[in-house]
Motif scaffolding. Structure first.
Motif, short mmCIF file in Angstrom:
data_model
loop_
_atom_site.label_atom_id
_atom_site.label_comp_id
_atom_site.label_asym_id
_atom_site.label_seq_id
_atom_site.Cartn_x
_atom_site.Cartn_y
_atom_site.Cartn_z
N LYS A 83 0.78 -1.23 0.00
CA LYS A 83 0.00 0.00 0.00
C LYS A 83 0.82 1.28 0.00
O LYS A 83 0.27 2.37 -0.22
N LEU A 84 2.12 1.18 0.28
CA LEU A 84 2.93 2.39 0.41
C LEU A 84 3.97 2.44 -0.70
O LEU A 84 4.78 1.52 -0.84
N PHE A 85 3.96 3.52 -1.47
CA PHE A 85 4.85 3.63 -2.64
C PHE A 85 5.79 4.82 -2.49
O PHE A 85 5.40 5.90 -2.04
N GLY A 86 7.05 4.58 -2.89
CA GLY A 86 8.03 5.66 -2.93
C GLY A 86 8.49 6.16 -1.58
O GLY A 86 9.04 7.26 -1.47
N GLN A 87 8.27 5.37 -0.53
CA GLN A 87 8.61 5.83 0.82
C GLN A 87 9.54 4.82 1.50
O GLN A 87 9.17 4.18 2.49
N HIS A 88 10.73 4.67 0.96
CA HIS A 88 11.65 3.68 1.53
C HIS A 88 12.03 4.02 2.97
O HIS A 88 12.19 3.12 3.81
N LEU A 89 12.16 5.30 3.28
CA LEU A 89 12.52 5.70 4.64
C LEU A 89 11.39 5.42 5.62
O LEU A 89 11.60 4.81 6.68
N ALA A 90 10.20 5.86 5.29
CA ALA A 90 9.05 5.66 6.17
C ALA A 90 8.80 4.18 6.40
O ALA A 90 8.52 3.74 7.53
N LYS A 91 8.89 3.40 5.34
CA LYS A 91 8.65 1.96 5.44
C LYS A 91 9.65 1.30 6.39
O LYS A 91 9.27 0.51 7.27
N GLU A 92 10.91 1.65 6.23
CA GLU A 92 11.96 1.05 7.06
C GLU A 92 11.81 1.45 8.53
O GLU A 92 11.88 0.61 9.43
N VAL A 93 11.58 2.74 8.78
CA VAL A 93 11.49 3.23 10.15
C VAL A 93 10.27 2.65 10.85
O VAL A 93 10.36 2.17 11.99
N VAL A 94 9.11 2.69 10.19
CA VAL A 94 7.88 2.20 10.80
C VAL A 94 7.97 0.71 11.10
O VAL A 94 7.59 0.25 12.19
N LEU A 95 8.49 -0.06 10.16
CA LEU A 95 8.60 -1.50 10.35
C LEU A 95 9.49 -1.83 11.55
O LEU A 95 9.11 -2.62 12.42
N LYS A 123 0.79 9.11 4.77
CA LYS A 123 0.79 9.16 6.24
C LYS A 123 -0.44 8.46 6.81
O LYS A 123 -0.34 7.68 7.76
N ASN A 124 -1.62 8.76 6.25
CA ASN A 124 -2.84 8.12 6.74
C ASN A 124 -2.84 6.62 6.49
O ASN A 124 -3.33 5.83 7.31
N PHE A 125 -2.32 6.22 5.33
CA PHE A 125 -2.21 4.79 5.03
C PHE A 125 -1.39 4.08 6.10
O PHE A 125 -1.76 3.02 6.59
N VAL A 126 -0.27 4.68 6.48
CA VAL A 126 0.62 4.05 7.46
C VAL A 126 -0.06 3.95 8.83
O VAL A 126 0.02 2.92 9.49
N SER A 127 -0.73 5.03 9.25
CA SER A 127 -1.42 4.97 10.54
C SER A 127 -2.52 3.90 10.52
O SER A 127 -2.72 3.18 11.51
N GLN A 128 -3.19 3.77 9.39
CA GLN A 128 -4.23 2.74 9.25
C GLN A 128 -3.62 1.34 9.30
O GLN A 128 -4.16 0.44 9.95
N PHE A 218 1.24 6.13 20.21
CA PHE A 218 0.76 7.46 19.84
C PHE A 218 1.35 7.82 18.48
O PHE A 218 2.56 7.71 18.27
N ILE A 219 0.47 8.23 17.55
CA ILE A 219 0.90 8.59 16.19
C ILE A 219 0.41 9.99 15.87
O ILE A 219 -0.78 10.30 16.02
N PHE A 220 1.33 10.85 15.43
CA PHE A 220 1.00 12.22 15.07
C PHE A 220 1.19 12.40 13.56
O PHE A 220 2.24 12.04 13.02
N LEU A 221 0.17 12.95 12.89
CA LEU A 221 0.24 13.16 11.44
C LEU A 221 0.23 14.65 11.15
O LEU A 221 -0.61 15.39 11.68
N SER A 222 1.17 15.10 10.31
CA SER A 222 1.27 16.53 10.07
C SER A 222 1.82 16.82 8.68
O SER A 222 2.71 16.12 8.20
#
Length: 344
Positions: A83-95, A123-128, A218-222
């Motif tokens: 579901k997450l495209f083009g976000q190698h940093l976000a994917k790695e950190v969140v996982l 961001k919303n996809f990841v929180s979901q 706790f997740i903050f989206l901005s």
């Protein structure tokens, strides 16, 4: 079946016999011989115990996960990949952050993630996805709580009231389920200072008034910090460096300082940053043309249709990109993909 006065049974025993008879464990009209009665009572007791067990109950009603219930890290990774495209940093950190937290038998504090980037970057996809990984019902779970700044905290003159309400909401929900998930969307629209009300719950306390908050997330989206992230990404591109070369250390320090000094970040001069209570500032990079096409394909597949590359191309070409001369990044990410796909 009639019982004379000399053969009256205690009420609990009688209930077990009736349950056994109803379930066919005791033949109708059978004599109440000690052996058959014992077998029936034993079977009915076992069945009653199973029916009243938490495992049976929680198969029909949502229950708070226990210590033995650990989310599946592999499922989390598959969802992020899908579901997450083009976000190698976000994917790695969140996982790494989420799997490390849930597998830690004794975390010292709740997990706090601050997700930053322009709208439509995921961001919303990841929180979901995180919510679904923690609780099967995801955002519909009674243990997942979504706060929208413009809906739940609209008036700046009521900040003190909101602080009090927020503390009560968090205290009450964590009391009900230690593994509660709290998502704060539109942080860039939150009144300055309001989020500091939750500082005690994010700190390194073992308990507060008999309640432990160490298992909560706790997740903050901005959108705040999107300009800083884009500047770093553009510098990489203009210097001929690949997108995937960007590392968290290239962005996280810039983000934490940027949102701390930004009055429109919701974290302006926040004690959450000052006390290092936010574990990760997660950057979401602006999406390129190829990533937008990935979003379009995924949306087509989710509707149960075969992918038509002609349609993919037409929808992608309808999107607008920036900077004006280079036209590298989609200015709305994948946010309008669904509506544009409806048109075609």
């Amino acid at each position: 079946m009639q019982l004379g006065p000399s053969r009256l049974l205690p009420p609990p025993l009688l209930l077990l016999l009736l349950l056994a008879a109803a379930l066919g464990l005791l033949p109708c009209g059978a004599a109440l011989e000690p052996i058959s009665v014992g077998i029936a009572i034993g079977a009915a007791s076992a069945l009653t115990g199973y029916l009243s067990s938490p495992r049976f109950y929680c198969a029909f009603v949502e229950c708070c996960p226990g210590e033995q219930d650990r989310p599946n890290g592999t499922a989390l990774q598959l969802n992020l990949d899908k579901k997450l495209f083009g976000q190698h940093l976000a994917k790695e950190v969140v996982l790494k952050a989420v799997t490390g937290f849930i597998n830690n038998p004794s975390p010292k504090k709740p997990l706090a993630l601050s997700l930053h980037g322009w709208a439509g970057t995921g961001k919303n996809f990841v929180s979901q996805i995180i919510a679904e990984n923690m609780h099967r019902a995801g955002l519909k779970s009674k243990y997942v709580h979504l706060f929208l700044s413009t809906l739940h905290f609209p008036h700046d003159h009521q900040v003190n009231l909101y602080k009090d309400q927020l503390q009560k909401w968090i205290r009450g929900n964590v009391s009900a389920c230690a593994k509660s998930v709290f998502i704060f969307d539109e942080m860039d629209k939150l009144h300055p200072g309001l989020i500091d009300a939750i500082k005690p719950f994010l700190d390194y306390y073992e308990q507060i008034d008999g309640i432990s908050y160490r298992r909560a997330i706790f997740i903050f989206l901005s959108n705040a910090g999107g300009d800083l992230i884009t500047k770093v990404a553009l510098d990489f591109w203009r210097n001929g460096r690949g997108r995937e070369e960007m590392q968290l250390k290239d962005l996280e320090p810039v983000l934490s300082v940027g949102v701390f000094n930004n009055k429109n970040s919701g974290l302006w001069h926040s004690s959450l940053i000052d006390r290092n209570l936010i574990d990760y500032f997660v950057p979401f990079l602006p999406l390129e043309y190829k990533h937008v096409k990935m979003c379009i394909r995924a949306e087509i597949v989710s509707r149960g249709n075969p992918v038509d590359e002609t349609v993919v191309q037409k929808v992608a070409d309808e999107m607008t990109f920036f900077p004006k001369d280079e036209r590298i990044y989609s200015d709305k990410g994948c946010k309008t993909v669904q509506t544009k796909l409806d048109f075609f």
